[in-house]
Every structure is written in structure tokens, then in C-alpha cells.
Scaffold this active site. Sequence first.
Site, PDB file in Angstrom:
ATOM      1  N   THR A 361       0.810  -1.224   0.000  1.00  0.00           N
ATOM      2  CA  THR A 361       0.000   0.000   0.000  1.00  0.00           C
ATOM      3  C   THR A 361       0.844   1.276   0.000  1.00  0.00           C
ATOM      4  O   THR A 361       0.293   2.365  -0.110  1.00  0.00           O
ATOM      5  CB  THR A 361      -0.975   0.000   1.194  1.00  0.00           C
ATOM      6  OG1 THR A 361      -0.311  -0.524   2.350  1.00  0.00           O
ATOM      7  CG2 THR A 361      -2.179  -0.871   0.894  1.00  0.00           C
ATOM      8  N   GLU A 362       2.165   1.129   0.145  1.00  0.00           N
ATOM      9  CA  GLU A 362       3.093   2.253  -0.057  1.00  0.00           C
ATOM     10  C   GLU A 362       4.455   1.707  -0.442  1.00  0.00           C
ATOM     11  O   GLU A 362       4.948   0.763   0.166  1.00  0.00           O
ATOM     12  CB  GLU A 362       3.291   3.089   1.227  1.00  0.00           C
ATOM     13  CG  GLU A 362       2.191   4.052   1.574  1.00  0.00           C
ATOM     14  CD  GLU A 362       2.538   4.891   2.809  1.00  0.00           C
ATOM     15  OE1 GLU A 362       3.745   5.117   3.074  1.00  0.00           O
ATOM     16  OE2 GLU A 362       1.601   5.314   3.497  1.00  0.00           O
ATOM     17  N   ASN A 363       5.053   2.344  -1.441  1.00  0.00           N
ATOM     18  CA  ASN A 363       6.454   2.114  -1.811  1.00  0.00           C
ATOM     19  C   ASN A 363       6.829   3.257  -2.747  1.00  0.00           C
ATOM     20  O   ASN A 363       6.051   3.631  -3.619  1.00  0.00           O
ATOM     21  CB  ASN A 363       6.616   0.754  -2.507  1.00  0.00           C
ATOM     22  CG  ASN A 363       8.015   0.534  -3.065  1.00  0.00           C
ATOM     23  OD1 ASN A 363       8.217   0.588  -4.282  1.00  0.00           O
ATOM     24  ND2 ASN A 363       8.982   0.292  -2.198  1.00  0.00           N
TER      25      ASN A 363
END
Length: 450
Positions: A361-363
Site C-alpha cells: 500500500t506504499e512504496n
Amino acid sequence: MNKTESSFLNKNQFGEDFLWGVSTAAFQIEGAHDSDGKGSSIWDVFTSQKGKIKNGHHAITACDFYNSYQDDIDLIRELNIPNFRFSISWPRIMPTGVHPINQAGIDYYNKIIDSLLASGIEPWITLYHWDLPHELELKGGWTSRESVSWFKEYVEVCVQYFGDRVKNWMVINEPSVFTGAGYFLGIHAPGKKGITNYLKAMHHVTLATAAGAKIIRNRIPQANIGTTFSCTHIEPATDSQKDIEAAKRVDTLLNRTFIEPILGLGYPQQDLPVLKKLNSYILEDDLNNLNFDFDFIGLQCYTREIVKSAMLIPYIGAELVSAEKRNVISTEMGWEVYPPALYHVLKKFNEYEGIRKIIITENGAAFPDTVTNGKVYDIKRTHYIQDHLEQILKAKNDGLNVEGYFVWSLTDNFEWAEGYNARFGLIHVDFETQKRTIKNSGLWFKDFLS
């Protein structure tokens, strides 16, 4: 021909059900810090204090998403991004943290949701991305057991007003980061320090995560419910027993402490003895109320950490060996660029039986970006994204559970204690004029998704 042009990656390799998106957070983009009845958050207060944020930056205007959301949604559509993750500002819809509600805040998020759906973009709501109402902090914030009730009241409101159109929900963003940085180290809002504050906040946030999820499940049985965890691939600095044990303690703290109780495994007290201090805050029935069967778990991974034993460091007996000291390639945040970390993290979390589905969900990466002749040539960021997508593809091909990837972030934004120095966006923002410029990484992602 450079890699950017010749990357072998093709979105079809990930399967047609793989989710592609971009992530943001209310406090980091919205601005309009006191517009239309919004209350103060702990971050509004923290950023107003001298010396807390690099260069004295604040988020009074940020990216002005509050006023320019339609233009940014048009850009999301232009980039072919089908899923948009954003957070609700708790004090925007409940200025004091509890009833009464602020109708202008409800109206604002309804406009965003309706605009996304009209543009063919799926909204993904994060209920809590760190901006606790300041009025609640005055009553103890997350160190107060009452915080679980406050959060439930807030979730009920969000589900009531947005649940008819929003299918995808994330309850709480990165609990280990905001409890550790905000209630133990004091370097994030609300700036509290000490092990007691930290342990109380940890337990109440974990209880609130499960309680919030249960409310969504009751009110919207068909909802897709998740919550997100920051995770980091940990390696010992040497193969000495001391370093190996230190690395295990850090891994327990950063990667296990919050997810294991959610999965019904309890807190990992054996591998991190300081967690036994939690027992004085755990009441009867708490352990039964910590777990929830989430539809998906969001993992947020950016780097790896190298750990060495340091017995003088209290509670953990370990310290990180910085990327700078190791003389490795790093981002503007000082984080090592090490794409295999993502593969290792996926492998680690695949070992838990209770996780149904994993989504990254984040990178993303912060690099110094400049606009030259109307363009931003951010080759390093493009390579960073490509290299991490290759690790996801490797994981998928090895049969690991991973079903989506959201880039952090849509636009450059207010990056917490780093202010505006760390630019993570696919889109460059000139914070003086609010002019948007799609970076090369954004153009690459657009072509990749088309």
C-alpha cells in the site's frame, strides 16, 4: 538505450486482477488547516512549535488539495491510475474528535468520492493517517483508554456518510511509526516521550484497529477491509550471536509487534521482553478483542536496516547502522535503495497463516527533483519503482501472496518532520505557485498502466 526505455516489465505479467494505485494522506496534501470549521490536529499544533520541522516548514497550505482536488483527480485519470488511496482528516469532520460533526467536512469528502467515481477511479479510504484531533490529545490522546471509544465514534460517522459508495477501507496507517515516533521518541506529533506513553499508545491503537474494523464489517458486510503496517527487512551487521539477537529484537519491534495481536497471536513478548510491561495495561477480554479477520493487509516497505548490538541502548539493546555509514546508495531520506527488501518482506509475511491477501500500500522514493524546461527527469525514481516491481513479480512467480501495488505518492507533499525537503511524488509541486508537473516517473507509470 537506458533501462527506463527498455524495461521488460509489462502490467499484464502481474495478472488482470492485480491492483494498481497511488497513496496520499490528508494532513500531507490538503492544507486548509482551519477552513470551513476544521478543528486542530496534533500535527497542526506540532508543526507550529519551533524547531520541530526541518526549515520551520508547516502544512497550512501543503499541496492545497482541499481546493484543487478536482485538478489532481484529473491528473490521476490522466496517468491511468485506477485506484486512489487517501485519508479522512478526523478533525475536519469532527473538530473536537467526538460529536457534533462538521457538515462542511462531510460534504468535502463526499465531493472527492463522487468525483473519483465519476472519473472511473476507485476510492480507498484510510481512516486514521496520524492526524488525531488536538482536543483528544489534551485528554491523553492514544495513551488514554478512552481513545478506543473516540475512534469507534469517528469510524461510525465515516461509515454512515461514505459507506454507500466506498468499498475499500484501511483502518489505521503504520501504527509502529506514529506510536514510536510520536509517543516514545517525541520526534513526531504529539511529541511525547517514554516507554509508558509508548506502551499505552501501542495497546490502545491495536484495540482501536480491531474495533474500527468490526464497525465497518457490521455496517457494510461486503466491504473490503484492511489495515496497513510499515515493515522493513532487517539484517544483522555481522554473523556474531550478539548482532543476530539484536537484529531479532529489532525485527520483533518493527515487523511483528502490531500484526501478531491482530492475527490472534498475542504480543511477541518472548522475543522482546520489554513488551511484558504491556501486561499492566491489558484488561480482561482485551486479548480477545485485539484480533480481526482482515480481508487484506497493507504492507509499506521502502528499505532494509542493518542492525548491530548496542547494550547501552535501553529496552532494545540494538542500533541501526545508517546507510551513510555503510556508504551505500540512498534516498533523500537517508534510506538505502535495496529493492530485494520488498521480496524478503513479502516472504516473511506470507508465513503468517492468518493473512488472506497482501497489498503493497506504499512504496516509493524521495530524490531531489528540479523542473528543467517544463520537465522533471527523475530517472532514479523511475528505476526505483521498476526495480521494486521486479521484486513483486519475482514474489508472484514464486507463488507468494501479493495482489496490489500503490506508489507513495501522487504529488510531492508535506513529509512530516522533513517538511517539503523530501519529494516522493510522481507529480512535482512548486509549493510557491502550486503548479503541478508530471515527472518522468509519472509518465513511465502512465505508459506502464495503459
